[in-house]
Scaffold this active site. Structure first.
Site, short mmCIF file in Angstrom:
data_model
loop_
_atom_site.label_atom_id
_atom_site.label_comp_id
_atom_site.label_asym_id
_atom_site.label_seq_id
_atom_site.Cartn_x
_atom_site.Cartn_y
_atom_site.Cartn_z
N ASP A 112 0.84 -1.19 0.00
CA ASP A 112 0.00 0.00 0.00
C ASP A 112 0.88 1.25 0.00
OD1 ASP A 112 -3.03 0.82 0.54
OD2 ASP A 112 -1.82 2.00 1.93
N HIS A 120 -7.21 -6.96 1.13
CA HIS A 120 -6.13 -5.99 0.95
C HIS A 120 -4.95 -6.26 1.87
CE1 HIS A 120 -4.17 -2.18 0.10
NE2 HIS A 120 -4.30 -1.78 1.36
#
Length: 289
Positions: A104, A269
């Site tokens: 990320d 995620h």
């Protein structure tokens, strides 16, 4: 909370900025960079395994966790600045060359480090992200609603900080809930640590995201126009968001990296916490290339 078996240090990397860092193992070095809304604790399953035969360095990025949170002067949270922190951190431990993996936000820092310092980065892994310029190009229409936070934190200083600061646990907790497949990957005590860290870092987190809508786009655009690419072996693990948003993620990545292994994964995620064995396997494979 700490990663068991790792030593902790605060390492000065720039004027007025020290980075909280967990270090463990011995052997060739790899630096692991966390994402949002997390800290270095997201690597708590991956780091001990890699430490069996590597020196593993897990920092909190500037502006996050236990690291310093300088005021934003325009480029304080540019990924170029944050990448320079990581180079200085590795050198403080005696490593001029090292592998680098990021998730990320940490992946965006890793990409910038690879572009700016190709001689220092031996291998690069990016987990569940697109390069900044591509991210803005693929977001469009109603599908972009999933990324509402990018647009909120891109606004000029003042309003985003006030809105998020009014209910930080609700804001940051939303992403921990929405982006995970189930709740077991992030136990209550880890979730509490993440929320506590974010609660104390609203201005710097917003500044990090604001940079990705301003100075980071400028840097990516300059590299694309100059034909600059990542020269080291690159591994990318992503969810299949391309199908929903209408883009070819692997093709986007191939424009930046010639030696690319790209694959989609079935976890949410937070893949280092949800599918640590898959992440460990991918990183170990990368390090043999």
């Amino acid at each position: 909370m700490r990663i068991p078996g790792f030593d902790y240090q605060r390492v000065p990397v720039a004027d007025g900025v020290a980075i909280e860092t967990a270090v463990g193992g011995s052997g060739s070095p790899i630096v692991l960079l966390h994402g949002f809304p997390q800290t270095h604790l997201m690597w708590r399953h991956v780091a001990p395994d890699l430490a069996g035969d590597h020196t593993v360095i897990c920092p909190d990025l500037r502006g996050y966790g236990g690291s310093d949170k300088p005021a934003d002067t325009g480029d304080s949270y540019a990924k170029r600045t944050m990448a320079a922190d990581i180079l200085a951190l590795a050198r403080a431990f005696g490593h001029e060359r090292f592998a680098l993996a990021g998730h990320d936000r940490g992946a965006l820092v890793a990409i910038r480090a690879g572009l700016d310092h190709p001689g220092a980065i031996t291998h690069l892994a990016a987990l569940d992200v697109l390069p900044t310029l591509d991210m803005w190009e693929v977001l469009h229409g109603a599908g972009a609603a999933v990324a509402f936070h990018l647009y909120l934190m891109a606004q000029p200083p003042g309003l985003p900080e006030r809105l998020i600061g009014a209910e930080p646990d609700a804001f940051f907790g939303h992403f921990l809930d929405a982006w995970a497949q189930g709740t077991e990957a992030i136990p209550a005590e880890v979730r509490a640590a993440y929320l506590r860290a974010c609660r104390d870092a609203v201005p710097s987190i917003v500044a990090d995201y604001r940079a990705s809508a301003t100075v980071d786009v400028e840097h990516d655009t300059a590299d694309r126009n100059a034909g600059n690419r990542l020269r080291m072996p690159v591994t990318v693990l992503q969810q299949d968001w391309g199908a929903a948003l209408g883009y070819d993620a692997a093709a986007r990545w191939r424009s930046w990296a010639a030696d690319l292994h790209h694959r989609t994964v079935s976890s949410g995620h937070f893949m280092a916490e949800e599918a640590p064995s898959e992440v460990i396997g991918a990183l170990r494979e990368l390090l043999t290339r």
